[in-house]
Design a protein around this motif. Sequence first.
Motif, mmCIF file in Angstrom:
data_model
loop_
_atom_site.group_PDB
_atom_site.id
_atom_site.type_symbol
_atom_site.label_atom_id
_atom_site.label_comp_id
_atom_site.label_asym_id
_atom_site.label_seq_id
_atom_site.Cartn_x
_atom_site.Cartn_y
_atom_site.Cartn_z
ATOM 1 N N PRO A 263 0.828 -1.218 0.000
ATOM 2 C CA PRO A 263 0.000 0.000 0.000
ATOM 3 C C PRO A 263 0.862 1.268 0.000
ATOM 4 N N ALA A 264 1.901 1.280 -0.806
ATOM 5 C CA ALA A 264 2.832 2.416 -0.813
ATOM 6 C C ALA A 264 3.388 2.618 -2.207
ATOM 7 N N ALA A 265 3.995 3.794 -2.427
ATOM 8 C CA ALA A 265 4.658 4.063 -3.702
ATOM 9 C C ALA A 265 6.125 3.677 -3.575
ATOM 10 N N ILE A 266 6.727 3.304 -4.706
ATOM 11 C CA ILE A 266 8.125 2.850 -4.706
ATOM 12 C C ILE A 266 8.898 3.666 -5.744
ATOM 13 N N LEU A 267 10.042 4.184 -5.340
ATOM 14 C CA LEU A 267 10.870 4.951 -6.270
ATOM 15 C C LEU A 267 12.209 4.238 -6.454
ATOM 16 N N PHE A 268 12.525 3.892 -7.697
ATOM 17 C CA PHE A 268 13.820 3.272 -8.001
ATOM 18 C C PHE A 268 14.770 4.348 -8.509
ATOM 19 N N THR A 269 15.886 4.527 -7.803
ATOM 20 C CA THR A 269 16.849 5.549 -8.218
ATOM 21 C C THR A 269 17.996 4.939 -9.047
ATOM 22 N N THR A 270 18.310 3.672 -8.830
ATOM 23 C CA THR A 270 19.320 2.952 -9.640
ATOM 24 C C THR A 270 18.983 1.473 -9.568
ATOM 25 N N ASN A 271 19.959 0.596 -9.910
ATOM 26 C CA ASN A 271 19.717 -0.839 -9.757
ATOM 27 C C ASN A 271 19.531 -1.164 -8.273
ATOM 28 N N CYS A 272 18.801 -2.273 -7.952
ATOM 29 C CA CYS A 272 18.431 -3.324 -8.881
ATOM 30 C C CYS A 272 16.903 -3.384 -9.023
ATOM 31 N N ILE A 273 16.402 -3.003 -10.207
ATOM 32 C CA ILE A 273 14.967 -3.138 -10.450
ATOM 33 C C ILE A 273 14.749 -4.465 -11.183
ATOM 34 N N MET A 274 13.771 -5.206 -10.711
ATOM 35 C CA MET A 274 13.445 -6.491 -11.371
ATOM 36 C C MET A 274 12.186 -6.276 -12.198
ATOM 37 N N PRO A 275 11.900 -7.189 -13.136
ATOM 38 C CA PRO A 275 10.662 -7.057 -13.900
ATOM 39 C C PRO A 275 9.491 -6.729 -12.958
ATOM 40 N N VAL A 276 8.793 -5.640 -13.291
ATOM 41 C CA VAL A 276 7.778 -5.104 -12.377
ATOM 42 C C VAL A 276 6.453 -5.826 -12.612
ATOM 43 N N LYS A 277 6.007 -6.569 -11.604
ATOM 44 C CA LYS A 277 4.771 -7.340 -11.777
ATOM 45 C C LYS A 277 3.554 -6.410 -11.825
ATOM 46 N N THR A 278 2.507 -6.858 -12.513
ATOM 47 C CA THR A 278 1.325 -5.989 -12.647
ATOM 48 C C THR A 278 0.668 -5.725 -11.300
ATOM 49 N N SER A 279 0.872 -6.623 -10.335
ATOM 50 C CA SER A 279 0.220 -6.437 -9.028
ATOM 51 C C SER A 279 0.699 -5.177 -8.309
ATOM 52 N N TYR A 280 1.829 -4.624 -8.709
ATOM 53 C CA TYR A 280 2.289 -3.384 -8.060
ATOM 54 C C TYR A 280 2.825 -2.349 -9.065
ATOM 55 N N ARG A 281 2.622 -2.625 -10.377
ATOM 56 C CA ARG A 281 3.214 -1.738 -11.394
ATOM 57 C C ARG A 281 2.685 -0.300 -11.300
ATOM 58 N N ASP A 282 1.426 -0.143 -10.903
ATOM 59 C CA ASP A 282 0.827 1.198 -10.863
ATOM 60 C C ASP A 282 1.431 2.069 -9.777
ATOM 61 N N ARG A 283 2.219 1.481 -8.872
ATOM 62 C CA ARG A 283 2.783 2.282 -7.789
ATOM 63 C C ARG A 283 4.306 2.431 -7.869
ATOM 64 N N VAL A 284 4.887 1.953 -8.977
ATOM 65 C CA VAL A 284 6.347 2.059 -9.138
ATOM 66 C C VAL A 284 6.693 3.263 -10.008
ATOM 67 N N PHE A 285 7.752 3.956 -9.624
ATOM 68 C CA PHE A 285 8.249 5.107 -10.384
ATOM 69 C C PHE A 285 9.760 4.941 -10.536
ATOM 70 N N THR A 286 10.271 5.409 -11.669
ATOM 71 C CA THR A 286 11.728 5.352 -11.859
ATOM 72 C C THR A 286 12.246 6.777 -12.061
ATOM 73 N N THR A 287 13.536 6.936 -11.848
ATOM 74 C CA THR A 287 14.134 8.244 -12.119
ATOM 75 C C THR A 287 15.532 8.055 -12.713
ATOM 76 N N CYS A 288 16.011 9.106 -13.364
ATOM 77 C CA CYS A 288 17.367 9.157 -13.905
ATOM 78 C C CYS A 288 17.641 8.009 -14.875
ATOM 79 N N VAL A 289 18.670 7.180 -14.625
ATOM 80 C CA VAL A 289 19.046 6.164 -15.617
ATOM 81 C C VAL A 289 18.162 4.914 -15.581
ATOM 82 N N VAL A 290 17.308 4.807 -14.579
ATOM 83 C CA VAL A 290 16.473 3.602 -14.455
ATOM 84 C C VAL A 290 15.256 3.716 -15.365
ATOM 85 N N GLY A 291 14.837 2.593 -15.932
ATOM 86 C CA GLY A 291 13.633 2.621 -16.765
ATOM 87 C C GLY A 291 12.991 1.261 -16.852
#
Length: 512
Positions: A263-291
């Motif tokens: 029940p929270a938002a997640i911000l990835f600033t660098t590695n390690c991001i794994m394939p983002v499952k649909t169950s939480y994709r709407d709450r994930v955000f990336t910045t800078c070199v992450v995508g």
Amino acid sequence: MDMFCFQCEQTAAQKGCIKQGVCGKSGDCAILQDELLDRLIELVNCAELNDENIKLVVDGLFMTITNVNFDEAQIQEYIEKIRKKINCNYDYNIRTLWRSDEDIRSLKSLILFGLKGVAAYYHHAMVLGYKNSDIEKFFFEALSAIPKNLSKQELFDLVLKTGEINLKCMGLLDEANTKTYGNPAFKKVTTNIEKGPFIVVSGHDLKDLELLLEQTKDKGVNIYTHGEMLPCHAYPKLNKYHHLKGNFGTAWQNQQKEFDNIPAAILFTTNCIMPVKTSYRDRVFTTCVVGYPDVIHLEKDFTPVINKALELGGYKEDKKMTGINGGDVLRVGFGHNSVLSAADKIIELIKSGDIKHIFLVGGCDGAKTGRNYYTDFVKLTPKNSLVLTLACGKYRFNDLDLGEIKGIPRLLDMGQCNDAYSAIKVALELAKAFDCSVNELPLSMVLSWYEQKAVCILLTLLFLGVENIKLGPTLPAFISPNILKILSEKYKIKPITTPDKDLEEILNRCQK
Ligand code: SF4
Ligand code: SF3
């Protein structure tokens, strides 16, 4: 045209990913990342070294590190940006490297993958306004060497130079971090989560965390670190924010389970991001070199993350969570400054025999089986030994309370992977105090690797002449048998075996 990638520890069949990455990278994405490397190599051969071009090189290399960027559109856009700067007819295809003589390929891979790690650390230093012309020149020198017809000796020299430059780069980043945020100091960090809206921030970027803390100051949103952001709690200018509450979850490779319907938002600033499952994709955000495809990408205005956290509302009640061994307190903040301030005491305890050995058990974590070696190893270390640790591999054991030796905690968390610099500084200071070389100290390194930052740290240790490193969980697929032979003869690097056997071998060797 199939992909080929063998840059990380989990590469398929210990040889190379050829259809799809084990990390989740698609074949098309891998081919685009290769194209990005081609354009960067063309850029350093055609364009001049200036601020704009060095940023393209550094961030471009960073984007190709494992678990950083899976977004083909973003990579394509980046390739176009580089293309505009290429003003000569240089043409390179990295596939020629993957097909070349295995020893040459091995040495050039050590340089290229190590350079990606240096790029990550240099990126973090640059973000804080710290630069160095030797490091910048080396990016151009090393990248332009990849297509060249160089002898094994010339390449070996460049491998060690990559380690030397990385030492300089980690030093610069250490200076940037400590001058900007103060010296890390001991801090207990909870794994429990308070009720109410919260944001989980993952990656390695201190500046992004600071921006997020500022932007959430009066918003009723708490911030929790994840993965390699944990050491941020030790920096005075970051932990002064009272809404920086604790650390969420365990190691990066558990994120798909731990972020499931969070029940929270997640911000990835660098590695390690794994394939983002649909169950939480709407709450994930990336910045800078992450995508990641279909995940919102932000540049320094974190309003959408904050709004998402407010919308999700967090847990209704305080939530008890633990590390993987059941502990709910993580102790951080043993960078070189705090360890060296206790150096006299440590030296005295070594002389009196109260401390018989120091182990550095550090490096990356990963999903493959066999990594419980590191937990078992730490649990087996004798009570009269200290365990220094750093990077994300520590999540295997960082919630263990190993007790103390005369007031000094036995388990000392030195920080992120780049804080290997702290471990090196401590080792060099101890060697000075005992008037011996690092290899003569009662100090052993048991390292785990996963991605390319670990490669540059290993090269730094080789540059420093450190011997008897134990490396696991498996050896890099890109090191050929001949190059491995040289490394084991010259530096006595050995693969890990079992915790009992390795421990016995280390302690016996050091008694001699
Ligand atoms: Fe395979 Fe690792 Fe490359 Fe991903 S980064 S494609 S897992 S070798
Ligand atoms: Fe970890 Fe990905 Fe290597 Fe910084 S976060 S060390 S694996």
